[in-house]
Design a protein around this motif. Sequence first.
Motif, PDB file in Angstrom:
ATOM      1  N   GLY A 149       0.844  -1.241   0.087  1.00  0.00           N
ATOM      2  CA  GLY A 149       0.145  -0.005  -0.133  1.00  0.00           C
ATOM      3  C   GLY A 149       0.896   1.408  -0.069  1.00  0.00           C
ATOM      4  N   ASN A 150       0.505   2.163   0.817  1.00  0.00           N
ATOM      5  CA  ASN A 150       1.066   3.613   0.738  1.00  0.00           C
ATOM      6  C   ASN A 150       1.548   3.873   2.396  1.00  0.00           C
ATOM      7  OD1 ASN A 150      -1.156   5.459   1.991  1.00  0.00           O
ATOM      8  ND2 ASN A 150      -2.196   3.808   0.578  1.00  0.00           N
ATOM      9  N   ALA A 151       2.155   4.981   2.408  1.00  0.00           N
ATOM     10  CA  ALA A 151       2.784   5.156   3.882  1.00  0.00           C
ATOM     11  C   ALA A 151       1.747   6.076   4.654  1.00  0.00           C
ATOM     12  CB  ALA A 151       3.867   6.016   3.684  1.00  0.00           C
ATOM     13  N   GLN A 152       0.442   6.562   4.061  1.00  0.00           N
ATOM     14  CA  GLN A 152      -0.424   7.210   4.723  1.00  0.00           C
ATOM     15  C   GLN A 152      -1.361   6.703   5.427  1.00  0.00           C
ATOM     16  OE1 GLN A 152       0.681   8.133   1.362  1.00  0.00           O
ATOM     17  NE2 GLN A 152       1.835   9.567   2.824  1.00  0.00           N
ATOM     18  N   GLY A 153      -1.960   5.060   5.140  1.00  0.00           N
ATOM     19  CA  GLY A 153      -2.707   4.594   5.795  1.00  0.00           C
ATOM     20  C   GLY A 153      -2.902   3.174   5.293  1.00  0.00           C
ATOM     21  N   ARG A 154      -3.886   2.462   6.114  1.00  0.00           N
ATOM     22  CA  ARG A 154      -4.033   1.155   5.594  1.00  0.00           C
ATOM     23  C   ARG A 154      -4.840   0.809   4.491  1.00  0.00           C
ATOM     24  NH1 ARG A 154      -3.770   1.010  10.951  1.00  0.00           N
ATOM     25  NH2 ARG A 154      -2.429  -0.673  11.784  1.00  0.00           N
ATOM     26  N   GLY A 155      -5.363   2.021   3.933  1.00  0.00           N
ATOM     27  CA  GLY A 155      -6.427   1.949   2.798  1.00  0.00           C
ATOM     28  C   GLY A 155      -5.689   2.013   1.487  1.00  0.00           C
ATOM     29  N   LYS A 156      -6.615   2.449   0.455  1.00  0.00           N
ATOM     30  CA  LYS A 156      -6.102   2.149  -1.049  1.00  0.00           C
ATOM     31  C   LYS A 156      -5.405   3.669  -1.173  1.00  0.00           C
ATOM     32  CE  LYS A 156      -9.281  -0.841  -2.965  1.00  0.00           C
ATOM     33  NZ  LYS A 156     -10.762  -0.948  -4.000  1.00  0.00           N
ATOM     34  N   PRO A 157      -4.485   3.692  -2.079  1.00  0.00           N
ATOM     35  CA  PRO A 157      -4.332   2.745  -3.195  1.00  0.00           C
ATOM     36  C   PRO A 157      -3.063   1.791  -2.581  1.00  0.00           C
ATOM     37  CG  PRO A 157      -2.833   4.853  -3.644  1.00  0.00           C
ATOM     38  CD  PRO A 157      -3.743   5.056  -2.355  1.00  0.00           C
ATOM     39  N   HIS A 158      -3.294   0.472  -3.164  1.00  0.00           N
ATOM     40  CA  HIS A 158      -2.624  -0.636  -2.900  1.00  0.00           C
ATOM     41  C   HIS A 158      -2.299  -1.421  -4.245  1.00  0.00           C
ATOM     42  CE1 HIS A 158      -6.360  -2.738  -0.970  1.00  0.00           C
ATOM     43  NE2 HIS A 158      -5.849  -3.541  -2.154  1.00  0.00           N
ATOM     44  N   THR A 159      -1.327  -2.169  -4.232  1.00  0.00           N
ATOM     45  CA  THR A 159      -0.934  -3.206  -5.294  1.00  0.00           C
ATOM     46  C   THR A 159      -0.992  -4.463  -4.941  1.00  0.00           C
ATOM     47  OG1 THR A 159       0.367  -1.556  -6.257  1.00  0.00           O
ATOM     48  CG2 THR A 159       0.482  -3.498  -7.208  1.00  0.00           C
ATOM     49  N   ASP A 160      -1.635  -5.479  -5.307  1.00  0.00           N
ATOM     50  CA  ASP A 160      -1.763  -6.768  -4.962  1.00  0.00           C
ATOM     51  C   ASP A 160      -0.499  -7.550  -5.810  1.00  0.00           C
ATOM     52  OD1 ASP A 160      -3.191  -6.455  -3.113  1.00  0.00           O
ATOM     53  OD2 ASP A 160      -4.832  -7.617  -3.843  1.00  0.00           O
ATOM     54  N   VAL A 161       0.390  -8.043  -5.278  1.00  0.00           N
ATOM     55  CA  VAL A 161       1.476  -8.784  -6.067  1.00  0.00           C
ATOM     56  C   VAL A 161       1.433 -10.392  -5.658  1.00  0.00           C
ATOM     57  CG1 VAL A 161       3.859  -8.879  -6.267  1.00  0.00           C
ATOM     58  CG2 VAL A 161       3.096  -6.747  -5.783  1.00  0.00           C
ATOM     59  N   ARG A 162       1.488 -11.230  -6.589  1.00  0.00           N
ATOM     60  CA  ARG A 162       1.662 -12.568  -6.142  1.00  0.00           C
ATOM     61  C   ARG A 162       3.064 -12.976  -5.818  1.00  0.00           C
ATOM     62  NH1 ARG A 162      -1.579 -17.607  -7.456  1.00  0.00           N
ATOM     63  NH2 ARG A 162      -0.217 -19.316  -7.149  1.00  0.00           N
ATOM     64  N   LEU A 163       3.656 -13.108  -4.771  1.00  0.00           N
ATOM     65  CA  LEU A 163       5.018 -13.424  -4.416  1.00  0.00           C
ATOM     66  C   LEU A 163       5.125 -15.164  -4.218  1.00  0.00           C
ATOM     67  CD1 LEU A 163       6.024 -11.338  -1.256  1.00  0.00           C
ATOM     68  CD2 LEU A 163       6.561 -11.000  -3.688  1.00  0.00           C
ATOM     69  N   GLU A 164       6.110 -15.658  -5.048  1.00  0.00           N
ATOM     70  CA  GLU A 164       6.202 -16.991  -5.227  1.00  0.00           C
ATOM     71  C   GLU A 164       7.736 -17.349  -4.587  1.00  0.00           C
ATOM     72  OE1 GLU A 164       5.530 -18.143  -9.233  1.00  0.00           O
ATOM     73  OE2 GLU A 164       3.462 -17.429  -9.338  1.00  0.00           O
ATOM     74  N   SER A 165       7.791 -18.771  -4.496  1.00  0.00           N
ATOM     75  CA  SER A 165       8.843 -19.526  -3.743  1.00  0.00           C
ATOM     76  C   SER A 165       9.989 -18.818  -4.626  1.00  0.00           C
ATOM     77  CB  SER A 165       8.697 -20.928  -3.933  1.00  0.00           C
ATOM     78  OG  SER A 165       9.583 -21.399  -3.299  1.00  0.00           O
ATOM     79  N   GLY A 166      10.905 -18.060  -3.874  1.00  0.00           N
ATOM     80  CA  GLY A 166      12.241 -17.717  -4.807  1.00  0.00           C
ATOM     81  C   GLY A 166      12.157 -16.223  -4.926  1.00  0.00           C
ATOM     82  N   ASP A 167      11.157 -15.563  -4.777  1.00  0.00           N
ATOM     83  CA  ASP A 167      10.840 -14.155  -5.122  1.00  0.00           C
ATOM     84  C   ASP A 167      11.609 -13.316  -3.918  1.00  0.00           C
ATOM     85  OD1 ASP A 167       9.486 -15.086  -7.221  1.00  0.00           O
ATOM     86  OD2 ASP A 167       7.563 -13.723  -6.730  1.00  0.00           O
ATOM     87  N   ALA A 168      12.276 -12.215  -4.196  1.00  0.00           N
ATOM     88  CA  ALA A 168      12.565 -11.224  -3.468  1.00  0.00           C
ATOM     89  C   ALA A 168      11.913  -9.873  -3.543  1.00  0.00           C
ATOM     90  CB  ALA A 168      14.208 -10.819  -3.619  1.00  0.00           C
ATOM     91  N   PHE A 169      11.674  -9.386  -2.736  1.00  0.00           N
ATOM     92  CA  PHE A 169      10.984  -7.797  -2.598  1.00  0.00           C
ATOM     93  C   PHE A 169      11.625  -6.814  -1.705  1.00  0.00           C
ATOM     94  CE2 PHE A 169       7.547  -4.803  -2.087  1.00  0.00           C
ATOM     95  CZ  PHE A 169       6.827  -5.045  -3.053  1.00  0.00           C
ATOM     96  N   VAL A 170      11.556  -5.630  -2.093  1.00  0.00           N
ATOM     97  CA  VAL A 170      12.083  -4.858  -1.379  1.00  0.00           C
ATOM     98  C   VAL A 170      11.517  -3.553  -1.122  1.00  0.00           C
ATOM     99  CG1 VAL A 170      14.499  -3.326  -1.309  1.00  0.00           C
ATOM    100  CG2 VAL A 170      14.692  -5.419  -2.396  1.00  0.00           C
ATOM    101  N   PHE A 171      11.632  -3.052   0.036  1.00  0.00           N
ATOM    102  CA  PHE A 171      10.788  -1.808   0.185  1.00  0.00           C
ATOM    103  C   PHE A 171      11.730  -0.709   0.941  1.00  0.00           C
ATOM    104  CE2 PHE A 171       8.641  -2.773   4.217  1.00  0.00           C
ATOM    105  CZ  PHE A 171       8.683  -4.382   3.911  1.00  0.00           C
ATOM    106  N   GLY A 172      12.276   0.472   0.234  1.00  0.00           N
ATOM    107  CA  GLY A 172      12.966   1.294   0.814  1.00  0.00           C
ATOM    108  C   GLY A 172      12.655   2.751   0.259  1.00  0.00           C
TER     109      GLY A 172
END
Length: 224
Positions: A162-185
């Motif tokens: 989602g976003n840094a403002q709150g729990r609601g939208k906008p957000h993006t649904d990503v399918r994370l599979e075995s072996g995936d990396a995800f970074v948030f910075g």
Amino acid sequence: MTLFGPEDVLGPPRERQALPAGAVHLPGWLSLPEQARLSAEFQMWARGPVPLRAAALPNGGRMSVRTVCLGWHWQPYRYTRTADDVNGQQVLPFPDWLGDLAKAVVREACGATAARTYRPDAALVNHYDAHARMGMHQDKDERTDAPVVSLSVGDSCVFRFGNAQGRGKPHTDVRLESGDAFVFGGPSRLAYHGVPKIFPGTAPEGCGLARGRLNITVRATGMP
Ligand SMILES: O=C(O)CCC(=O)C(=O)O
Ligand SMILES: [Fe+2]
């Protein structure tokens, strides 16, 4: 002419999805042997000295995910040297090889300069069974702005970013599979995120996890 291209065996290659600035998904970052190594290490980490546990929440409930920590112990919502909410023991040290793995992810996702100054010192290792979820939250107990690196093994999930403002939208649904990396910075470091769904039975043969989903988030706590 080749009879079978990789798509025939693995399905179409998954593209990097458009995400907010600072968030990067690296599909298939870990090889199957690397996934199997993480699964095998997890079996050992889960035995202690601080065992895998469903963390108690301040409201009296428990998380549905079960967690074991490396380097620093995390309990909702702080880092401590000893696991005072479990058995008072010190957690296993944060392994150098896991730090190197996360640094390689940071180098790919954020560039060489970010990787040079990246000094992770803790990992939260979560196991999800078929029914486990993680509600929308921020990772904000760290005292640094270093990116969070997430590695997934086993069953696939919906990772809601989602976003840094709150729990609601906008957000993006990503399918994370075995072996995936995800970074948030960067601008996404404090974005709300969660795991609303696990897809049971989707783990690939050879990933080393018989059931469920393993997620490892590598962090720089900024703790002294
Ligand atoms: O399981 C995941 O992909 C995310 C885990 C997470 O957000 C956390 O441990 O704080
Ligand atoms: Fe998180």
